[in-house]
Motif scaffolding. Structure first.
Motif, PDB file in Angstrom:
ATOM      1  N   PHE A   1      89.519  63.986 -21.496  1.00  0.00           N
ATOM      2  CA  PHE A   1      91.535  64.306 -21.347  1.00  0.00           C
ATOM      3  C   PHE A   1      91.255  65.825 -21.028  1.00  0.00           C
ATOM      4  O   PHE A   1      92.354  65.988 -20.508  1.00  0.00           O
ATOM      5  CB  PHE A   1      92.314  64.067 -22.089  1.00  0.00           C
TER       6      PHE A   1
ATOM      7  N   ASP B   1      93.806  67.034 -26.803  1.00  0.00           N
ATOM      8  CA  ASP B   1      92.935  66.615 -26.160  1.00  0.00           C
ATOM      9  C   ASP B   1      92.064  65.882 -26.558  1.00  0.00           C
ATOM     10  O   ASP B   1      90.982  64.795 -26.297  1.00  0.00           O
ATOM     11  CB  ASP B   1      92.883  67.160 -24.827  1.00  0.00           C
TER      12      ASP B   1
ATOM     13  N   GLY C   1      85.635  61.747 -18.830  1.00  0.00           N
ATOM     14  CA  GLY C   1      85.276  61.270 -18.296  1.00  0.00           C
ATOM     15  C   GLY C   1      84.219  59.625 -19.027  1.00  0.00           C
ATOM     16  O   GLY C   1      83.218  60.611 -18.712  1.00  0.00           O
TER      17      GLY C   1
ATOM     18  N   ARG D   1      89.602  59.102 -14.890  1.00  0.00           N
ATOM     19  CA  ARG D   1      89.145  60.498 -14.958  1.00  0.00           C
ATOM     20  C   ARG D   1      87.104  60.518 -14.665  1.00  0.00           C
ATOM     21  O   ARG D   1      87.008  61.479 -13.829  1.00  0.00           O
ATOM     22  CB  ARG D   1      88.778  60.746 -16.724  1.00  0.00           C
TER      23      ARG D   1
ATOM     24  N   GLN E   1      91.674  54.044 -18.929  1.00  0.00           N
ATOM     25  CA  GLN E   1      91.982  56.357 -18.928  1.00  0.00           C
ATOM     26  C   GLN E   1      90.391  56.828 -18.593  1.00  0.00           C
ATOM     27  O   GLN E   1      90.208  57.421 -17.925  1.00  0.00           O
ATOM     28  CB  GLN E   1      92.504  56.868 -19.403  1.00  0.00           C
ATOM     29  N   ALA E   2      89.718  56.372 -19.428  1.00  0.00           N
ATOM     30  CA  ALA E   2      88.596  57.378 -19.615  1.00  0.00           C
ATOM     31  C   ALA E   2      87.811  57.301 -18.035  1.00  0.00           C
ATOM     32  O   ALA E   2      87.086  58.033 -17.328  1.00  0.00           O
ATOM     33  CB  ALA E   2      87.722  57.089 -20.065  1.00  0.00           C
TER      34      ALA E   2
ATOM     35  N   PHE F   1      90.067  72.227 -23.184  1.00  0.00           N
ATOM     36  CA  PHE F   1      91.326  70.947 -23.379  1.00  0.00           C
ATOM     37  C   PHE F   1      91.803  71.841 -24.507  1.00  0.00           C
ATOM     38  O   PHE F   1      91.261  72.586 -25.326  1.00  0.00           O
ATOM     39  CB  PHE F   1      89.983  70.373 -23.918  1.00  0.00           C
TER      40      PHE F   1
END
Length: 307
Positions: A58, A49, A120, A139, A135-136, A45
């Motif tokens: 991320f 990120d 995630g 992932r 989002q998490a 990352f």
């Protein structure tokens, strides 16, 4: 463990608890690259990120690194003709164990993740990591489908975790183990997949920890080193190893293709104890072979190729 060295005395203790002859390979998580990539083992990352320490959310898995490292594990296991190959890690190392096991599931007999996590998280926004949702969670679901599903091929997959752990999510690891169990069931696999839950009163039991630091993340000694670890983990692992199926079918390759490993610049084995054994194996190379997983030969970089 903690992105640093592991004490040799810890390795000796774990070897004695396992009651087997053990060859330890202790790699280091990659350093930051010149182009600004940071690593938590195979999860890479950028600085942006990793705002609020969310690089694990991320970031992305660096397949080249994971492929090369698992290839080296396979190479060493073949040279020593290992009966079983295990990958184990604590905290970030537990994260790494999940990554390595899923990258090359036919290399490992056992994957053990202690206080680990995944890419995630399912943790709600505003709690624990305060990772942005959905989002998490998206992932994490991708991690389950693309990574955790492959762990269903490994004969034994174990996680050890405390519900009180506020640094690594019990919720996430429980979901990983349940997913591997479900995929294994659908495949008709007979592998062993279990989550061993650390009692609440042992969540901060590591020696030397200040009482005010109650993160629930400090149970390394309880699970792996202390006398308690025999009943909690090592005796179970020994039993699982007795009944677990062997690794997937391995390809036979000429021993001289990897005979360079373990030699100094003089061409002699680094380990004096291995000298006579090594010499005999090389002399018999026309008749002797070692076994390397077929899938790894297909994915190896040129520097590992026997051709």
């Amino acid at each position: 463990m903690d992105n640093g060295m592991i004490e040799p005395s810890y390795l000796r203790t774990m070897q004695s608890r396992l009651r087997r002859r053990v060859i330890f390979m202790v790699p280091k998580s990659p350093s930051t690259t010149p182009d600004g990539f940071h690593f938590n083992w195979g999860c890479c990352f950028t600085k942006s990120d990793n705002k609020k320490q969310l690089g694990y959310v991320f970031g992305s898995l660096h397949e080249e690194y994971l492929r090369d490292l698992t290839a080296k594990v396979s190479e060493i296991a073949s040279i020593f003709q290992a009966e079983r190959t295990l990958v184990m890690g604590y905290s970030m190392g537990g994260f790494g164990a999940f990554q390595l096991g899923s990258m090359a599931p036919d290399v490992f007999d056992v994957v053990v993740s202690v206080a680990g996590y995944g890419v995630g998280t399912l943790e709600p926004q505003g709690e624990m990591y305060d990772a942005p949702q959905p989002q998490a969670g998206e992932r994490f679901e991708k991690f389950l489908q693309q990574v955790a599903s492959r762990l269903s091929v490994v004969p034994v997959v174990l996680a050890m975790h405390s519900r009180k752990d506020s640094m690594s999510s019990f919720r996430d690891v429980n979901a990983i183990i349940r997913h591997v169990q479900e995929v294994s069931l659908k495949k008709g696999s007979e592998n062993i997949v279990q989550l061993l839950e650390v009692p609440d009163e042992k969540a901060d039991s590591d020696r030397g920890r200040k009482k005010k630091n109650k993160s629930g993340h400090h149970y390394f000694n309880y699970t792996l080193l202390d006398d308690t670890s025999d009943d909690f983990f090592w005796s179970k692992l020994q039993g699982f190893l007795r009944i677990a199926a062997p690794r997937l079918e391995l390809q036979t390759v000429s021993f001289d293709s990897i005979a360079r490993f373990g030699t100094s610049n003089t061409g002699k084995p680094v380990c004096a104890k291995c000298g006579p054994w090594w010499k005999a194996r090389v002399e018999e190379r026309d008749e002797t072979s070692v076994r390397i997983p077929q899938s790894l030969w297909a994915g190896m970089s040129q520097r590992y190729s026997p051709y």
